[in-house]
Design an enzyme around this catalytic site. Structure first.
Site: not given
Length: 466
Positions: A338, A342, A362, A377
């Site tokens: 996606n 993203h 990171k 979600h």
């Protein structure tokens, strides 16, 4: 040091520090920005340019047609009636008028965010840069922004709960609210720094984005704000019609899959006792349905729907996804499945965390991306289904996040393994949520406590035997 030099050792030290600091700045490369360019979606190019790929699509459609005919024949010969799944669609998309009113409310509040930004920016540009008033003005105008995010989430959840909206309608409201909140954040994050860095009495001129720019961005199939995007020359009506037919076809296919392969397996849960063997076998058998639902969702949302809006708005950059089906790792899958979401997570979460908050760490930045994505979600599913059942959160966060750190080489065997894991994961999630749905429907809880809301009903309703 020369005897005639006027530079002291302290000056040399300061110069060295400045030089070192400048070297660090020069050596540091900020993360790349999203670049927009005119291009088709990958499947569009493949279907148009490669007849072999198009034939595979035809085989897939023919297979679905045979399943559909089999369903019709089975219903007619066994039951004397034909159930095409229209009832499920009707029930799932019930109370659409509430969704329309809610969407208009979200749209209005989103437009008010632009108005607030415009008023703040105009007033700020007229104030003296170092005055106390400008700091007060910034605080008054920008501090309520987090409150807007919280209230918008709360408002969407309240509308779904108060009107007891069916799942498909609830999903529309919840996803649209999230989309608009992400759009607002992208717009604010992209334009506020320009205003903050603007010097009132300098020769440079700052042009604020017009409401037309904001409105186009609000409907454009991207979550990254730019003043201008690549545009196509015209709207192809036939292209739009084909995509609309695809949307209709996928919705009908959803209904067919649920009615034919999923609901008959679990609809008696709570009315009779299931054995653990029966549940485990059913979960593994749902892998095929799970992967069909997953690929259909991808095709519906990321190809058909996005391309409809792109074509109507003449939006040129249609790279909404990459070739995720060739992946061999979940790290690659999350980056290519996606692209729309993203890009937003990369630009406004990962990049900001990496460059501003975590001192170029990171791992923490990636961890933050997974936390936010998993929570959002789960928030959607919780309010869509009306119960808290964090199966997706566990899969997504503890499974997907950990697997994303594993780097593997590319190869046929690994791609097959990736697809198998995707199928089993999708099927098990689909089965678990369906189990919980029918458990709460057939064996309802006598009460309305927070504990009952959170505890898995399929494990506490005494519906599983030995």
């Amino acid at each position: 040091m020369s005897p005639n030099s006027n530079i002291t050792p302290m000056d040399e030290s300061n110069n060295y520090a400045k030089t070192s600091h400048s070297k660090i700045k020069i050596g540091y490369r900020p993360l790349p920005e999203k670049k927009f360019e005119a291009r088709n979606s990958l499947l569009t190019d493949l279907f148009e340019s490669n007849p072999h790929i198009k034939t595979i699509l035809h085989v897939f459609i023919a297979t679905l047609l045979s399943l559909f005919v089999n369903k019709v024949a089975h219903d007619y010969l066994e039951k004397g009636e034909i159930d095409l799944g229209f009832g499920l669609i009707h029930d799932g998309f019930g109370k659409l008028h509430v969704a329309i009113c809610a969407w208009l409310l979200f749209f209005t509040t989103t437009c008010l965010c632009y108005l607030s930004f415009f008023i703040w920016a105009r007033a700020r540009m007229s104030l003296f840069p170092k005055s106390v008033n400008i700091k007060i003005w910034d605080t008054i105008c920008l501090l309520p922004l987090p409150g807007y995010y919280v209230l918008s989430f709360r408002l969407a959840a309240s509308i779904v709960a108060i009107f007891r909206l069916p799942q498909a309608t609830a999903a529309i409201i919840l996803v649209e609210q999230i989309r608009m909140a992400m759009k607002v954040h992208a717009f604010i994050r992209s334009n506020v720094p320009k205003v903050l860095n603007y010097k009132t009495h300098s020769e440079q001129h700052l042009t604020l984005p017009s409401f037309k720019h904001f409105l186009y961005f609000l409907f454009a199939p991207t979550l990254i704000y730019r003043d201008e995007y690549p545009r196509t020359s015209s709207v192809r009506k036939s292209f739009v019609m084909y995509r609309l037919l695809e949307i209709l076809g996928v919705v009908l296919f959803y209904s067919f899959l649920l009615n034919r392969f999923l609901f008959p397996v679990y609809q008696d849960f709570g009315l009779r006792k299931f054995t653990w063997n029966e549940i485990i076998i059913s979960i593994f058998e749902s892998a095929i349905v799970g992967i069909l639902i997953l690929t259909s969702t991808f095709f519906l949302i990321l190809h058909s729907v996005q391309n409809v809006f792109a074509e109507l708005l003449r939006f040129g950059d249609r790279m909404f996804y990459k070739d995720w089906w060739t992946c061999t790792s979940f790290s690659e899958y999350f980056r290519t499945w996606n692209i729309v979401v993203h890009d937003w997570l990369y630009t406004y979460v990962y990049k900001d965390m990496y460059e501003i908050i975590t001192a170029k760490n990171k791992t923490i930045s990636r961890f933050a991306v997974f936390v936010i994505s998993a929570v959002v979600h789960e928030w959607v599913l919780t309010h869509m289904f009306g119960f808290f059942f964090p199966a997706l959160f566990i899969y997504f966060f503890f499974g997907g996040a950990l697997l994303s750190f594993i780097k593997v080489s590319r190869g046929t065997v690994l791609n097959v393994l990736f697809w198998y894991m995707l199928a089993v994961g999708s099927g098990s999630l689909l089965s678990l949520y369906t189990l919980e749905h029918f458990a709460r429907q057939n064996a309802p809880i006598q009460g309305n406590s927070f504990r009952d809301y959170c505890l898995p009903r399929w494990l506490t309703c005494d519906c599983i035997g030995k």
